[in-house]
Design a protein around this motif. Structure first.
Motif, PDB file in Angstrom:
ATOM      1  N   GLU A  31      20.346-114.027   9.613  1.00 23.94           N
ATOM      2  CA  GLU A  31      19.515-115.104   9.676  1.00 23.94           C
ATOM      3  C   GLU A  31      18.528-114.772  10.549  1.00 23.94           C
ATOM      4  O   GLU A  31      17.558-115.187  10.645  1.00 23.94           O
ATOM      5  N   CYS A  32      19.318-114.226  11.539  1.00 25.74           N
ATOM      6  CA  CYS A  32      18.345-113.763  12.639  1.00 25.74           C
ATOM      7  C   CYS A  32      17.077-112.736  12.328  1.00 25.74           C
ATOM      8  O   CYS A  32      16.074-112.820  12.876  1.00 25.74           O
ATOM      9  N   VAL A  33      17.426-111.488  11.570  1.00 28.38           N
ATOM     10  CA  VAL A  33      16.639-110.866  11.080  1.00 28.38           C
ATOM     11  C   VAL A  33      15.559-111.327  10.205  1.00 28.38           C
ATOM     12  O   VAL A  33      14.350-111.405  10.352  1.00 28.38           O
ATOM     13  N   ASN A  34      15.909-112.431   9.484  1.00 28.01           N
ATOM     14  CA  ASN A  34      14.772-112.997   8.509  1.00 28.01           C
ATOM     15  C   ASN A  34      14.058-113.957   9.420  1.00 28.01           C
ATOM     16  O   ASN A  34      12.847-114.053   9.053  1.00 28.01           O
ATOM     17  N   ASP A  35      14.548-114.551  10.514  1.00 29.14           N
ATOM     18  CA  ASP A  35      13.763-115.390  11.311  1.00 29.14           C
ATOM     19  C   ASP A  35      12.692-114.124  11.997  1.00 29.14           C
ATOM     20  O   ASP A  35      11.686-114.535  12.517  1.00 29.14           O
ATOM     21  N   THR A  36      12.999-112.944  12.512  1.00 23.03           N
ATOM     22  CA  THR A  36      12.262-112.008  13.133  1.00 23.03           C
ATOM     23  C   THR A  36      11.011-111.848  12.001  1.00 23.03           C
ATOM     24  O   THR A  36       9.916-111.801  12.620  1.00 23.03           O
ATOM     25  N   TRP A  37      11.413-111.717  10.754  1.00 22.01           N
ATOM     26  CA  TRP A  37      10.095-111.310   9.835  1.00 22.01           C
ATOM     27  C   TRP A  37       9.050-112.619  10.064  1.00 22.01           C
ATOM     28  O   TRP A  37       7.977-112.339   9.860  1.00 22.01           O
ATOM     29  N   LEU A  38       9.728-113.953   9.857  1.00 16.76           N
ATOM     30  CA  LEU A  38       8.881-114.966  10.108  1.00 16.76           C
ATOM     31  C   LEU A  38       8.119-115.291  11.412  1.00 16.76           C
ATOM     32  O   LEU A  38       6.880-115.347  11.388  1.00 16.76           O
ATOM     33  N   HIS A  39       8.702-114.716  12.445  1.00 15.94           N
ATOM     34  CA  HIS A  39       8.190-114.633  13.845  1.00 15.94           C
ATOM     35  C   HIS A  39       6.980-113.708  13.981  1.00 15.94           C
ATOM     36  O   HIS A  39       5.839-113.836  14.212  1.00 15.94           O
ATOM     37  N   ALA A  40       7.156-112.564  13.152  1.00 13.85           N
ATOM     38  CA  ALA A  40       6.212-111.457  13.010  1.00 13.85           C
ATOM     39  C   ALA A  40       4.987-111.560  12.269  1.00 13.85           C
ATOM     40  O   ALA A  40       3.995-111.724  12.596  1.00 13.85           O
ATOM     41  N   TRP A  41       5.271-112.680  11.141  1.00 14.48           N
ATOM     42  CA  TRP A  41       4.197-113.060  10.237  1.00 14.48           C
ATOM     43  C   TRP A  41       3.154-114.069  10.989  1.00 14.48           C
ATOM     44  O   TRP A  41       2.146-114.000  10.809  1.00 14.48           O
ATOM     45  N   ASN A  42       3.922-114.806  11.690  1.00 12.96           N
ATOM     46  CA  ASN A  42       2.969-115.906  12.651  1.00 12.96           C
ATOM     47  C   ASN A  42       2.564-115.086  13.659  1.00 12.96           C
ATOM     48  O   ASN A  42       1.578-115.710  14.359  1.00 12.96           O
ATOM     49  N   ALA A  43       2.980-114.188  14.430  1.00 16.15           N
ATOM     50  CA  ALA A  43       2.231-113.531  15.438  1.00 16.15           C
ATOM     51  C   ALA A  43       1.177-112.315  15.154  1.00 16.15           C
ATOM     52  O   ALA A  43       0.420-112.198  16.062  1.00 16.15           O
ATOM     53  N   ILE A  44       1.359-112.034  13.715  1.00 19.04           N
ATOM     54  CA  ILE A  44       0.384-110.747  13.304  1.00 19.04           C
ATOM     55  C   ILE A  44      -0.536-111.466  12.523  1.00 19.04           C
ATOM     56  O   ILE A  44       0.270-111.655  11.257  1.00 19.04           O
ATOM     57  N   PRO A  45      -1.867-111.564  12.217  1.00 20.09           N
ATOM     58  CA  PRO A  45      -2.575-111.591  13.628  1.00 20.09           C
ATOM     59  C   PRO A  45      -2.416-112.723  14.446  1.00 20.09           C
ATOM     60  O   PRO A  45      -1.761-113.738  13.764  1.00 20.09           O
ATOM     61  N   PRO A  46      -2.815-113.070  15.416  1.00 21.94           N
ATOM     62  CA  PRO A  46      -3.938-112.488  15.940  1.00 21.94           C
ATOM     63  C   PRO A  46      -3.334-111.268  16.927  1.00 21.94           C
ATOM     64  O   PRO A  46      -4.056-110.555  17.369  1.00 21.94           O
ATOM     65  N   HIS A  47      -2.132-111.152  17.410  1.00 27.17           N
ATOM     66  CA  HIS A  47      -1.515-109.929  18.140  1.00 27.17           C
ATOM     67  C   HIS A  47      -1.389-108.611  17.169  1.00 27.17           C
ATOM     68  O   HIS A  47      -0.989-108.922  16.048  1.00 27.17           O
ATOM     69  N   ARG A  48      -1.748-107.710  17.703  1.00 28.02           N
ATOM     70  CA  ARG A  48      -1.769-106.348  17.116  1.00 28.02           C
ATOM     71  C   ARG A  48      -0.640-105.423  17.813  1.00 28.02           C
ATOM     72  O   ARG A  48      -1.363-104.615  18.885  1.00 28.02           O
TER      73      ARG A  48
END
Length: 186
Positions: A45-62
């Protein structure tokens, strides 16, 4: 797929970015989460949450290094989940053991306004300390207290015995304690 190609997919908002990220970094992030949480279901579940956080952070963060970016997100999410589980009388994994080992070295002062500044100073001091140590000892310390690897795994990675690994960590904690006292951070 190369990191630049994966990042380009995120910037295009192409959902293939998530599949490519999971394919390339699923094992790495899963390992981080399992070592902290100790429970495979919670880790997944934590890893799946990581993908969601990455999706929300990129962009604007690169991020300059996607692996470090994802590892940091996973680590923070896993620690938050561990803390929440501990509050409910659950827990386990390497996080609890590593915290117990470091308890003697660093005593956290909670609830004070200067806590964030002190944490940053402490982090810098630990990094400076590690740069002065032999590379193997510093790597073992980082594997244990940042990556939260079990002693058995560290010993195998460095082709040394578990007792030698424990001894290196013990000596490193003592040296760190002395160093932090000298820096007036304890």
């Amino acid at each position: 797929m190369e990191d630049e190609a994966i990042l380009a997919l995120y910037w295009q908002r192409d959902e293939e970015a998530l599949a490519a990220t999971a394919a390339k970094y699923g094992g790495y992030c899963g390992s981080i989460a399992r070592q902290i949480l100790g429970d495979p279901g919670d880790a997944e579940e934590c890893v799946n949450d990581t993908w969601l956080h990455a999706w929300n952070a990129i962009p604007p963060h690169r991020p300059p290094r996607l692996s470090l970016f994802l590892g940091k997100i996973t680590r923070e999410l896993a620690i938050n989940r561990w803390n929440a589980g501990r509050a409910q009388k659950r827990g386990g994994g390497e996080y609890a053991l590593a915290l117990e080992e470091l308890r003697e070295v660093v005593s956290a002062r909670r609830g004070q306004p200067e806590e964030g500044v002190e944490a940053e100073l402490l982090g810098r001091a630990i990094s400076d300390f590690l740069r002065t140590q032999p590379p193997q000892a510093a790597s073992i310390f980082v594997r244990r207290y940042y990556h939260l690897c079990p002693i058995r795994q560290i010993a195998a990675e460095f082709a040394i015995s578990e007792s030698k690994t424990k001894s290196i960590l013990f000596r490193m904690r003592k040296k760190l304690h002395t160093y932090l006292e000298g820096e007036e951070l304890l």
